[in-house]
Design a protein around this motif. Sequence first.
Motif, PDB file in Angstrom:
ATOM      1  N   HIS A 169       0.853  -1.179   0.000  1.00 15.11           N
ATOM      2  CA  HIS A 169       0.000   0.000   0.000  1.00 15.11           C
ATOM      3  C   HIS A 169       0.891   1.233   0.000  1.00 15.11           C
ATOM      4  CE1 HIS A 169      -3.331   2.367   2.306  1.00 15.11           C
ATOM      5  NE2 HIS A 169      -3.314   2.656   1.027  1.00 15.11           N
ATOM      6  N   LEU A 170       0.682   2.106  -0.976  1.00 15.29           N
ATOM      7  CA  LEU A 170       1.436   3.356  -1.087  1.00 15.29           C
ATOM      8  C   LEU A 170       0.464   4.520  -1.027  1.00 15.29           C
ATOM      9  CD1 LEU A 170       3.478   2.332  -4.247  1.00 15.29           C
ATOM     10  CD2 LEU A 170       4.404   2.501  -1.938  1.00 15.29           C
ATOM     11  N   PHE A 171       0.790   5.558  -0.250  1.00  9.46           N
ATOM     12  CA  PHE A 171      -0.038   6.758  -0.288  1.00  9.46           C
ATOM     13  C   PHE A 171       0.753   7.977   0.132  1.00  9.46           C
ATOM     14  CE2 PHE A 171      -0.805   4.784   3.795  1.00  9.46           C
ATOM     15  CZ  PHE A 171      -0.853   5.827   4.714  1.00  9.46           C
ATOM     16  N   LEU A 172       0.272   9.127  -0.320  1.00 11.72           N
ATOM     17  CA  LEU A 172       0.907  10.409  -0.031  1.00 11.72           C
ATOM     18  C   LEU A 172       0.089  11.166   0.999  1.00 11.72           C
ATOM     19  CD1 LEU A 172       1.817  11.632  -3.632  1.00 11.72           C
ATOM     20  CD2 LEU A 172       3.281  10.448  -1.993  1.00 11.72           C
ATOM     21  N   GLN A 173       0.803  11.832   1.930  1.00 13.85           N
ATOM     22  CA  GLN A 173       0.171  12.665   2.950  1.00 13.85           C
ATOM     23  C   GLN A 173       0.892  13.998   3.001  1.00 13.85           C
ATOM     24  OE1 GLN A 173       0.718  10.445   6.601  1.00 13.85           O
ATOM     25  NE2 GLN A 173      -1.468  10.059   6.710  1.00 13.85           N
ATOM     26  N   ALA A 174       0.124  15.068   3.071  1.00 10.31           N
ATOM     27  CA  ALA A 174       0.726  16.382   3.307  1.00 10.31           C
ATOM     28  C   ALA A 174       1.169  16.424   4.761  1.00 10.31           C
ATOM     29  CB  ALA A 174      -0.285  17.483   3.023  1.00 10.31           C
ATOM     30  N   ASP A 175       2.324  17.044   5.026  1.00 15.01           N
ATOM     31  CA  ASP A 175       2.745  17.166   6.413  1.00 15.01           C
ATOM     32  C   ASP A 175       2.581  18.608   6.889  1.00 15.01           C
ATOM     33  OD1 ASP A 175       4.994  18.636   5.613  1.00 15.01           O
ATOM     34  OD2 ASP A 175       6.320  16.916   5.697  1.00 15.01           O
ATOM     35  N   LEU A 176       2.870  18.861   8.138  1.00  7.68           N
ATOM     36  CA  LEU A 176       2.657  20.188   8.717  1.00  7.68           C
ATOM     37  C   LEU A 176       3.739  21.190   8.337  1.00  7.68           C
ATOM     38  CD1 LEU A 176       1.501  19.084  12.268  1.00  7.68           C
ATOM     39  CD2 LEU A 176       0.085  19.860  10.363  1.00  7.68           C
ATOM     40  N   LEU A 177       4.792  20.734   7.692  1.00  9.80           N
ATOM     41  CA  LEU A 177       5.902  21.613   7.325  1.00  9.80           C
ATOM     42  C   LEU A 177       5.903  21.920   5.837  1.00  9.80           C
ATOM     43  CD1 LEU A 177       8.604  19.837   9.499  1.00  9.80           C
ATOM     44  CD2 LEU A 177       7.249  21.853  10.078  1.00  9.80           C
ATOM     45  N   GLU A 178       4.743  21.816   5.207  1.00  8.39           N
ATOM     46  CA  GLU A 178       4.549  22.102   3.780  1.00  8.39           C
ATOM     47  C   GLU A 178       5.287  21.138   2.867  1.00  8.39           C
ATOM     48  OE1 GLU A 178       5.081  26.226   2.835  1.00  8.39           O
ATOM     49  OE2 GLU A 178       3.880  26.859   4.558  1.00  8.39           O
ATOM     50  N   GLY A 179       5.619  19.966   3.367  1.00  8.26           N
ATOM     51  CA  GLY A 179       6.233  18.921   2.559  1.00  8.26           C
ATOM     52  C   GLY A 179       5.230  17.795   2.372  1.00  8.26           C
ATOM     53  N   TRP A 180       5.720  16.690   1.853  1.00  6.62           N
ATOM     54  CA  TRP A 180       4.871  15.514   1.606  1.00  6.62           C
ATOM     55  C   TRP A 180       5.569  14.270   2.110  1.00  6.62           C
ATOM     56  CZ3 TRP A 180      -0.022  15.500  -0.311  1.00  6.62           C
ATOM     57  CH2 TRP A 180      -0.491  16.732  -0.762  1.00  6.62           C
ATOM     58  N   THR A 181       4.782  13.335   2.580  1.00  4.62           N
ATOM     59  CA  THR A 181       5.294  12.066   3.068  1.00  4.62           C
ATOM     60  C   THR A 181       4.734  10.934   2.222  1.00  4.62           C
ATOM     61  OG1 THR A 181       5.429  12.935   5.320  1.00  4.62           O
ATOM     62  CG2 THR A 181       5.445  10.540   5.078  1.00  4.62           C
ATOM     63  N   LEU A 182       5.640  10.088   1.738  1.00  2.00           N
ATOM     64  CA  LEU A 182       5.246   8.862   1.056  1.00  2.00           C
ATOM     65  C   LEU A 182       5.223   7.774   2.112  1.00  2.00           C
ATOM     66  CD1 LEU A 182       4.724   6.878  -1.258  1.00  2.00           C
ATOM     67  CD2 LEU A 182       7.197   6.906  -1.712  1.00  2.00           C
ATOM     68  N   VAL A 183       4.067   7.163   2.304  1.00  2.00           N
ATOM     69  CA  VAL A 183       3.917   6.088   3.283  1.00  2.00           C
ATOM     70  C   VAL A 183       3.820   4.776   2.515  1.00  2.00           C
ATOM     71  CG1 VAL A 183       2.528   5.175   5.176  1.00  2.00           C
ATOM     72  CG2 VAL A 183       2.696   7.651   4.839  1.00  2.00           C
ATOM     73  N   LYS A 184       4.668   3.810   2.914  1.00  2.00           N
ATOM     74  CA  LYS A 184       4.674   2.480   2.310  1.00  2.00           C
ATOM     75  C   LYS A 184       4.325   1.487   3.402  1.00  2.00           C
ATOM     76  CE  LYS A 184       8.583   3.625  -0.691  1.00  2.00           C
ATOM     77  NZ  LYS A 184       9.947   3.213  -1.086  1.00  2.00           N
ATOM     78  N   GLU A 185       3.337   0.643   3.140  1.00  2.00           N
ATOM     79  CA  GLU A 185       2.959  -0.399   4.083  1.00  2.00           C
ATOM     80  C   GLU A 185       2.869  -1.711   3.309  1.00  2.00           C
ATOM     81  OE1 GLU A 185      -0.496  -1.391   7.368  1.00  2.00           O
ATOM     82  OE2 GLU A 185      -0.877   0.135   5.855  1.00  2.00           O
ATOM     83  N   TRP A 186       3.436  -2.782   3.877  1.00  2.00           N
ATOM     84  CA  TRP A 186       3.419  -4.056   3.170  1.00  2.00           C
ATOM     85  C   TRP A 186       3.400  -5.208   4.172  1.00  2.00           C
ATOM     86  CZ3 TRP A 186       7.630  -1.018   3.915  1.00  2.00           C
ATOM     87  CH2 TRP A 186       8.758  -1.588   4.502  1.00  2.00           C
ATOM     88  N   GLY A 187       2.963  -6.369   3.670  1.00  2.00           N
ATOM     89  CA  GLY A 187       2.926  -7.558   4.511  1.00  2.00           C
ATOM     90  C   GLY A 187       1.959  -8.584   3.948  1.00  2.00           C
ATOM     91  N   PHE A 188       1.557  -9.535   4.809  1.00  2.00           N
ATOM     92  CA  PHE A 188       0.587 -10.547   4.415  1.00  2.00           C
ATOM     93  C   PHE A 188      -0.820 -10.053   4.727  1.00  2.00           C
ATOM     94  CE2 PHE A 188       4.330 -13.277   4.900  1.00  2.00           C
ATOM     95  CZ  PHE A 188       4.266 -13.974   3.715  1.00  2.00           C
ATOM     96  N   GLN A 189      -1.740 -10.296   3.822  1.00  2.00           N
ATOM     97  CA  GLN A 189      -3.141  -9.920   4.008  1.00  2.00           C
ATOM     98  C   GLN A 189      -3.657 -10.502   5.321  1.00  2.00           C
ATOM     99  OE1 GLN A 189      -4.368  -8.101   1.409  1.00  2.00           O
ATOM    100  NE2 GLN A 189      -6.141  -7.611   2.629  1.00  2.00           N
ATOM    101  N   GLY A 190      -4.329  -9.672   6.121  1.00  2.00           N
ATOM    102  CA  GLY A 190      -4.915 -10.138   7.369  1.00  2.00           C
ATOM    103  C   GLY A 190      -3.992 -10.045   8.568  1.00  2.00           C
ATOM    104  N   SER A 191      -2.764  -9.565   8.373  1.00  2.00           N
ATOM    105  CA  SER A 191      -1.854  -9.408   9.507  1.00  2.00           C
ATOM    106  C   SER A 191      -1.300  -7.991   9.506  1.00  2.00           C
ATOM    107  CB  SER A 191      -0.701 -10.413   9.410  1.00  2.00           C
ATOM    108  OG  SER A 191       0.087 -10.122   8.288  1.00  2.00           O
ATOM    109  N   GLY A 192      -0.722  -7.608  10.606  1.00  2.00           N
ATOM    110  CA  GLY A 192      -0.106  -6.280  10.687  1.00  2.00           C
ATOM    111  C   GLY A 192       1.067  -6.196   9.735  1.00  2.00           C
ATOM    112  N   GLY A 193       1.139  -5.138   8.996  1.00  2.00           N
ATOM    113  CA  GLY A 193       2.208  -4.988   8.023  1.00  2.00           C
ATOM    114  C   GLY A 193       3.356  -4.162   8.558  1.00  2.00           C
ATOM    115  N   ARG A 194       4.366  -4.018   7.754  1.00  2.00           N
ATOM    116  CA  ARG A 194       5.500  -3.145   8.074  1.00  2.00           C
ATOM    117  C   ARG A 194       5.205  -1.781   7.475  1.00  2.00           C
ATOM    118  NH1 ARG A 194      11.065  -5.833   6.906  1.00  2.00           N
ATOM    119  NH2 ARG A 194      11.643  -4.054   8.161  1.00  2.00           N
TER     120      ARG A 194
END
Length: 86
Positions: free
Chosen positions: A19-44
């Motif tokens: 899972h990849l998504f972009l979030q605006a941060d409070l310092l006028e920048g952007w954060t790319l968030v990457k989450e991965w793992g096995f379906q149904g379990s907590g990812g990294r």
Amino acid sequence: MRIYMQMPSIEGKPPRFYHLFLQADLLEGWTLVKEWGFQGSGGRLKREHYPGYDQAEAALMQSREAQIKRGYRVVFMEGQRQPGGD
């Protein structure tokens, strides 16, 4: 922008997700968030900060392409370029 990818289950293991998504941060920048793992379990989770939307979007697309080469398929994609972000 948000992209959700999945790899089919192999040898009885649950399918993997990326899972990849972009979030605006409070310092006028952007954060790319990457989450991965096995379906149904907590990812990294990994966060990467970028000073502008264009750099964050380019990194997101580069990550998407790298995961597609590994066998992931895009299941869901939403979002478009930020208004005024030419």
